[in-house]
Each structure stands twice: as structure tokens, then as C-alpha cells.
Motif scaffolding. Structure first.
Motif, PDB file in Angstrom:
ATOM      1  N   LYS A  20       3.699 -10.018 -74.063  1.00 59.57           N
ATOM      2  CA  LYS A  20       3.868  -9.490 -75.484  1.00 59.57           C
ATOM      3  C   LYS A  20       4.588  -8.454 -75.453  1.00 59.57           C
ATOM      4  O   LYS A  20       4.537  -7.714 -74.900  1.00 59.57           O
ATOM      5  CB  LYS A  20       2.450  -9.471 -76.165  1.00 59.57           C
ATOM      6  CG  LYS A  20       1.773 -10.790 -76.338  1.00 59.57           C
ATOM      7  CD  LYS A  20       0.563 -10.562 -77.219  1.00 59.57           C
ATOM      8  CE  LYS A  20      -0.342 -11.837 -77.627  1.00 59.57           C
ATOM      9  NZ  LYS A  20      -1.489 -11.737 -78.648  1.00 59.57           N
ATOM     10  N   PRO A  21       5.737  -8.215 -76.766  1.00 57.40           N
ATOM     11  CA  PRO A  21       6.587  -6.925 -76.845  1.00 57.40           C
ATOM     12  C   PRO A  21       5.537  -6.022 -77.303  1.00 57.40           C
ATOM     13  O   PRO A  21       4.573  -6.011 -78.072  1.00 57.40           O
ATOM     14  CB  PRO A  21       7.403  -7.395 -77.797  1.00 57.40           C
ATOM     15  CG  PRO A  21       6.909  -8.521 -78.513  1.00 57.40           C
ATOM     16  CD  PRO A  21       5.945  -9.427 -77.497  1.00 57.40           C
ATOM     17  N   ASN A  28       2.869 -11.454 -82.646  1.00 52.39           N
ATOM     18  CA  ASN A  28       3.237 -11.532 -81.049  1.00 52.39           C
ATOM     19  C   ASN A  28       3.116 -10.122 -80.597  1.00 52.39           C
ATOM     20  O   ASN A  28       3.544  -9.585 -79.202  1.00 52.39           O
ATOM     21  CB  ASN A  28       4.115 -12.373 -80.641  1.00 52.39           C
ATOM     22  CG  ASN A  28       4.460 -12.960 -78.870  1.00 52.39           C
ATOM     23  OD1 ASN A  28       3.332 -13.003 -78.595  1.00 52.39           O
ATOM     24  ND2 ASN A  28       5.454 -12.619 -78.734  1.00 52.39           N
ATOM     25  N   ARG A  29       3.163  -8.953 -81.398  1.00 48.26           N
ATOM     26  CA  ARG A  29       3.275  -7.639 -80.878  1.00 48.26           C
ATOM     27  C   ARG A  29       2.160  -6.966 -80.703  1.00 48.26           C
ATOM     28  O   ARG A  29       0.903  -7.084 -81.132  1.00 48.26           O
ATOM     29  CB  ARG A  29       4.116  -7.068 -82.238  1.00 48.26           C
ATOM     30  CG  ARG A  29       5.580  -7.618 -82.412  1.00 48.26           C
ATOM     31  CD  ARG A  29       6.176  -7.207 -83.524  1.00 48.26           C
ATOM     32  NE  ARG A  29       7.462  -7.568 -83.838  1.00 48.26           N
ATOM     33  CZ  ARG A  29       8.340  -7.063 -84.734  1.00 48.26           C
ATOM     34  NH1 ARG A  29       7.908  -5.910 -85.512  1.00 48.26           N
ATOM     35  NH2 ARG A  29       9.527  -7.532 -84.939  1.00 48.26           N
ATOM     36  N   TYR A  61       5.153  -1.965 -78.596  1.00 46.77           N
ATOM     37  CA  TYR A  61       6.051  -1.045 -79.138  1.00 46.77           C
ATOM     38  C   TYR A  61       5.171   0.333 -79.232  1.00 46.77           C
ATOM     39  O   TYR A  61       3.778   0.268 -79.626  1.00 46.77           O
ATOM     40  CB  TYR A  61       6.114  -1.221 -80.662  1.00 46.77           C
ATOM     41  CG  TYR A  61       7.019  -2.364 -80.822  1.00 46.77           C
ATOM     42  CD1 TYR A  61       8.571  -2.404 -81.259  1.00 46.77           C
ATOM     43  CD2 TYR A  61       6.568  -3.779 -80.605  1.00 46.77           C
ATOM     44  CE1 TYR A  61       9.444  -3.275 -81.444  1.00 46.77           C
ATOM     45  CE2 TYR A  61       7.339  -4.895 -80.906  1.00 46.77           C
ATOM     46  CZ  TYR A  61       8.684  -4.734 -81.076  1.00 46.77           C
ATOM     47  OH  TYR A  61       9.705  -5.745 -81.387  1.00 46.77           O
ATOM     48  N   MET A  83       3.605  -1.296 -84.401  1.00 49.49           N
ATOM     49  CA  MET A  83       3.574  -2.652 -84.160  1.00 49.49           C
ATOM     50  C   MET A  83       4.258  -3.382 -85.484  1.00 49.49           C
ATOM     51  O   MET A  83       5.054  -4.274 -85.166  1.00 49.49           O
ATOM     52  CB  MET A  83       2.122  -3.115 -84.310  1.00 49.49           C
ATOM     53  CG  MET A  83       1.929  -4.668 -84.175  1.00 49.49           C
ATOM     54  SD  MET A  83       0.147  -5.285 -83.975  1.00 49.49           S
ATOM     55  CE  MET A  83      -0.419  -4.857 -85.627  1.00 49.49           C
ATOM     56  N   TYR A  96      -3.408  -4.906 -81.568  1.00 51.85           N
ATOM     57  CA  TYR A  96      -2.783  -6.202 -81.472  1.00 51.85           C
ATOM     58  C   TYR A  96      -3.513  -7.242 -82.508  1.00 51.85           C
ATOM     59  O   TYR A  96      -4.774  -7.032 -83.016  1.00 51.85           O
ATOM     60  CB  TYR A  96      -3.030  -6.676 -80.169  1.00 51.85           C
ATOM     61  CG  TYR A  96      -4.383  -6.782 -79.600  1.00 51.85           C
ATOM     62  CD1 TYR A  96      -4.898  -8.187 -79.499  1.00 51.85           C
ATOM     63  CD2 TYR A  96      -5.222  -5.929 -79.071  1.00 51.85           C
ATOM     64  CE1 TYR A  96      -6.175  -8.561 -79.121  1.00 51.85           C
ATOM     65  CE2 TYR A  96      -6.491  -6.132 -78.383  1.00 51.85           C
ATOM     66  CZ  TYR A  96      -7.096  -7.321 -78.597  1.00 51.85           C
ATOM     67  OH  TYR A  96      -8.270  -7.454 -77.897  1.00 51.85           O
TER      68      TYR A  96
END
Length: 267
Positions: free
Chosen positions: A48-49, A3-4, A51, A265, A18
């Protein structure tokens, strides 16, 4: 990790990684298209989170994704390279020198879970692009690479065999004695010759520094990553040749330029 999203915003490129349906996807764009890339990301993955890592991570967080998490650039690159190395079924536990050729170049010692940045240089992709434009009046990376592949560095560089002619040299004659040293021939040399010389100078410099780091830390393998290598077969081939001549085992990771985004990620 499903999900990241990992984003590495460096000095020249923004790289996005992703995962979807178990498959990793990669996207990169020049920083001149930063807004387009991030607007695409907002539309594609609104929930989606994210980073972030790299020099422009703070700017992106402030202006686009305030809820995003920042990840230290060096740890992201190192952990991303470890992930790719294991993914390519290589021995993960073997110590190696990680050489990240981006806008500049960084060297890390990688020993199991321990890593340390031990050296940095301003010689890298920014050198290739900046001096490349001065020498050839071309500002496209792919066109500069194409020129480098067609050129003959011997029309620009003073080679060992030039110095010893007509005698046989004591070392390989095609090695460089001095970069860009054929001053009389320089005006008549082609843009391709100049780019071949520049690419070779970058490869030689990076190899010499890699050999010194490897010797100090008693490591015999060098793993090369970074956007400057993507599609740049002349640079890759030169690094491969010079490293093997110097007793270093060179490894080039597939999708290595996304190590930072992958590492972000993974965090």
C-alpha cells in the motif's frame, strides 16, 4: 483513499491511519517504539502507498519506506481536522481556530478551504510530561493524568479568593491569580495537587492564547485536537470551562490526535 496509509511521526508519538473495508483504523505508539511500529506496518501493508508527515517523516522515509510520499505537516493537520469535522456532521464552512496540542501547541485560522498557521507555543504535551516527571517522579502519561484528576490546584496555586479573603472577590474566586505561588504550602502539597496545578496552567495558557487569536481574527469557535487531549479529561474539562467563560465555543474532535495522519492519507 481505500488503498492508502497515513503516518504522522511527531515529536513524541507515531500515529498511523489506514482504511479497511470502509472502516478507518487508528494506531499510535511512542517514538521509543518507532521501529516496532514500522516493522508492523511493513508486514501488515507491504504493497500500500504510504504518505508521511511530521518532524520524523524524513527519517522514516530514508530508513524504512523510500517510496513513501512526504506531506507538509501543517496542511496535513488542517485537512485532517476538516475531514473529521465534516465526518462528525459539523458545519464545515464555519470559520474556526484550530488548536493542535501536541508536544507543543500550534494555532491555525480555518476559513473554508483557506488555512494559516498564526501562532505557536512551547507549552503543550511535552510540558505536561517533562514538568510532570520533575514534580511527581512519574513518567507515564496515563498516571500523570490520573494524578491531575485527583489533585486540588488550590493547594499549590494562589487563587483570586485567597487574595481577597475575607472579602468577596470581584471575579470568580477559583480563578488563578498566580500559578504555583503558594510557596510555603508547596513542600507539603501532594504530587496530585502539583499535577492538577500543572494541567490547569497549561489549560489557562492555551485558552488565553486562543482567545487572543480568536479576537484578532473575529472567530468565535475553537476546535481542539492533539495527542495531549487523548484520555486527558482534566485538561479537556478545563479548556471547555475557560473557553466558555471567555466567549469561545470549544469543540473537541473524536480521534483528533490523528488529524495529521488522516490529512497525509487524504493527500
Amino acid at each position: 483513499m481505500n488503498n492508502r496509509i497515513g503516518v504522522d511521526a511527531g515529536g513524541s508519538l507515531i500515529k498511523i491511519v489506514y482504511e479497511e473495508n470502509g472502516r478507518m483504523h487508528f494506531r499510535k505508539q511512542p517514538n521509543s517504539e518507532l521501529d516496532d511500529a514500522l516493522q508492523w506496518l511493513k508486514i501488515t501493508a507491504p504493497n500500500k502507498p504510504i504518505y508521511l508527515t511530521g518532524g520524523k517523516a524524513g527519517t522514516i522515509q530514508a530508513n524504512y519506506f523510500p517510496e513513501a510520499k512526504g506531506v507538509d505537516e501543517f496542511s496535513a493537520v488542517c485537512e485532517g481536522s476538516q475531514y473529521l469535522k465534516m465526518r462528525e456532521a459539523m458545519t464545515a464552512g464555519e470559520p474556526y481556530i484550530l488548536v493542535n496540542i501536541g508536544t507543543g501547541t500550534s494555532w491555525f485560522t480555518m476559513k473554508g478551504e483557506q488555512y494559516e498557521r498564526v501562532l505557536g507555543s512551547g507549552i503543550g504535551g511535552g510540558t505536561f510530561m517533562g514538568l510532570g516527571k520533575i514534580l511527581s517522579e512519574v513518567d507515564s502519561f496515563s498516571e500523570l493524568v490520573s494524578l491531575a484528576a485527583k489533585g486540588d490546584k488550590g493547594n499549590v496555586d494562589l487563587l483570586v479568593k485567597d487574595i481577597y479573603y475575607p472579602e468577596n472577590p470581584p471575579i470568580h474566586g477559583d480563578l488563578t491569580a498566580s500559578n504555583f505561588a503558594k510557596i510555603q504550602e508547596f513542600p507539603s502539597s501532594s504530587s496530585a495537587d502539583k499535577m492538577a496545578s500543572l494541567n490547569n496552567m497549561i489549560a489557562e495558557t492555551i485558552t488565553l492564547l486562543t482567545v487572543q487569536v480568536a479576537s484578532i481574527h473575529n472567530i468565535h469557535q475553537a476546535v481542539f485536537i492533539g495527542s495531549t487531549l487523548a484520555g486527558n479529561n482534566p485538561l479537556r474539562e478545563s479548556l471547555n470551562t475557560y473557553c466558555k467563560m471567555s466567549g469561545i465555543d470549544p469543540v473537541f474532535l473524536k480521534n483528533g490526535e490523528f488529524s495529521g495522519a488522516i490529512g497525509a492519507m487524504l493527500k
